[in-house]
Design an enzyme around this catalytic site. Sequence first.
Site, short mmCIF file in Angstrom:
data_model
loop_
_atom_site.label_atom_id
_atom_site.label_comp_id
_atom_site.label_asym_id
_atom_site.label_seq_id
_atom_site.Cartn_x
_atom_site.Cartn_y
_atom_site.Cartn_z
N CYS A 387 0.87 -1.09 -0.12
CA CYS A 387 -0.03 0.10 0.01
C CYS A 387 0.94 1.34 0.03
CB CYS A 387 -0.93 0.10 1.30
SG CYS A 387 -2.60 0.92 0.66
N HIS A 524 -3.63 -4.85 0.30
CA HIS A 524 -3.09 -5.54 1.58
C HIS A 524 -3.18 -7.01 1.64
CE1 HIS A 524 -2.57 -1.46 4.15
NE2 HIS A 524 -3.37 -1.37 3.38
N GLU A 526 -1.75 -8.89 3.33
CA GLU A 526 -1.89 -9.64 4.83
C GLU A 526 -3.03 -9.87 5.24
OE1 GLU A 526 -1.03 -6.75 3.87
OE2 GLU A 526 -1.32 -5.11 5.55
N1 GLN Z 1 -1.80 6.59 2.82
C1 GLN Z 1 -2.00 6.08 1.58
C2 GLN Z 1 -3.32 6.21 0.85
O1 GLN Z 1 -4.09 6.67 1.41
C3 GLN Z 1 -1.70 4.55 1.86
C4 GLN Z 1 -2.83 3.84 2.61
C5 GLN Z 1 -1.98 2.38 3.32
O2 GLN Z 1 -1.18 2.18 3.21
N2 GLN Z 1 -3.01 1.66 3.80
O3 GLN Z 1 -3.52 6.07 -0.18
#
Ligand code: GLN
Length: 550
Positions: A387, A524, A526
Amino acid sequence: MKKPNNTKRTKFIFITGGVLSSLGKGLAAASIGALMESRGLTVTFQKLDPYINVDPGTMNPFQHGEVYVTDDGAETDLDMGHYERYTNAVMAQKNNYTSGRIYYSVITKERKGEYLGGTVQVIPHITDEIKAAVLQLDGSVDIAIIEIGGTIGDIEGLPFVEAIRQLRSDLGREYSLFIHLTLVPYIKTAGEVKTKPTQHSVKELRADGIQPDILVCRTEVPLSDDLKSKIALFCNVPKDAVITAVDVDNIYKVPLHLHAEGLDSKILELLNVWTGQPNITPWEKLVKNLQNPKHEVKIAITGKYVDLTESYKSLHEALVHGGIANHAKVSLKYISAEDLESRDPSELLGDCDGILVPGGFGKRGAEGKIRAITYAREEKIPFFGICLGMQLAVVEYSRYVANIPEAHSSELNLTTPEPVIYLCKEWYDYRNEKIQVRDESSEMGGTLRLGAYPCVLKEGTFAMKAYSQDEISERHRHRYEFNNDYRQQLEDAGLLISGTSPDNNLVEIVEIADHPWFLGCQFHPEFKSKPMNPHPLFRDFIKAALNNKK
Ligand code: GLN
């Protein structure tokens, strides 16, 4: 309250906690689920959290631990993660309620005039709302495990406790069971364990109208027969319903320990359910694998919440699972990204076999994470960006390989002239089947891309090798996206886009081909890894790290 007319009636297990928090109620609940499944029963879960926040989405992970995301896009308590990892149950919005959500719903009904001008009260209106939330699960599975957050005696939790007390009368004994998880501390100076806190906690529970059927006692040392008798006598439960849950060095041992104590048989006896013998072999194999690793690997995690590993719960577990798939023990080195800003990356990362930059929000430590990525790219150390970690890998590649020195994410620098990561104004939302429009002024939480989205993979990439299928579904929780205006330029500079949304609009995975293993994903992974079924990306990342072993 009238029960819905279902053919299959679900039996409900209610789990409360006593004495103090952090006793591992979530793990106990998940383990009970695993044991029920090992006997061929179907299970589901629900967590009832007493706090007032409507959902945990906006809570600080420092205070609350990780926000776990489900397929349907619910931002939930991290216990949902335990439930999904230990069983086949699929969690959704209906599996996690907070007091805030319950009250919100009651107040909304009141505003709409649904209570016809009556006085709206905790009993029966709030308790009825809680009961309706619990009973939605009726008929869906054999056993529903309902965990009440917090500790008995907390003011906040009372409406939940009252609701489950009422459910016992509504459902009857063979359809409801109360398990109380409590602490039996070992007092070093006295050289013995003490049952008084448990006695008090059960007394408190009884004052709320609940007599526990089973006590699960967290202890440092196994409880002797005499002690079990004493607890049984004072707490008014049969001796064989006093279960020891001794501290374990590995969370995946919990189901086996509880089984050895006879917990699953006791539950089924009390609920009057007949099943065959449990098949716990997969759990035994898993624990054996974990205890006898053939290799060891060290992974650096560079993040913001390095002080509280609870905020990376699923990530930590997924890495352990990646280790299981490779018969390797994974040791984690949490590195503060801010430290990386002022120090030479090789000092902090030099002893690690793989580097992972996890998800996150905000700019703190971002430049440090970018330095870690440069180090991984140049030194050919296996790299996994998740992410925010993927977004920063794109920024890093843009700046130092594609010659876009001012590249940034507009989250981290609103006025950057080169927003390689930006707020995508319009995109087709596959999950909700509609075009989404968003901009800087959109409501905070509302603009996140949340939940499961499809992604198509390109042949001959690390991603394709890992998944061995060309379409996957993974869970998202982010606001910003890869900016397609830079796509051609980055591809020309060698960035490999190996996964996109089916309409090819949203970039979901990036890689560097000329590297042992360098992959960043917008989702994600995970959240979907299980000990019995390690996630393919974690499996391959750990494998690459093993090949790179120092
Ligand atoms: N802050 C980034 C976004 O909002 C990544 C978010 C995250 O890593 N869950 O796109």
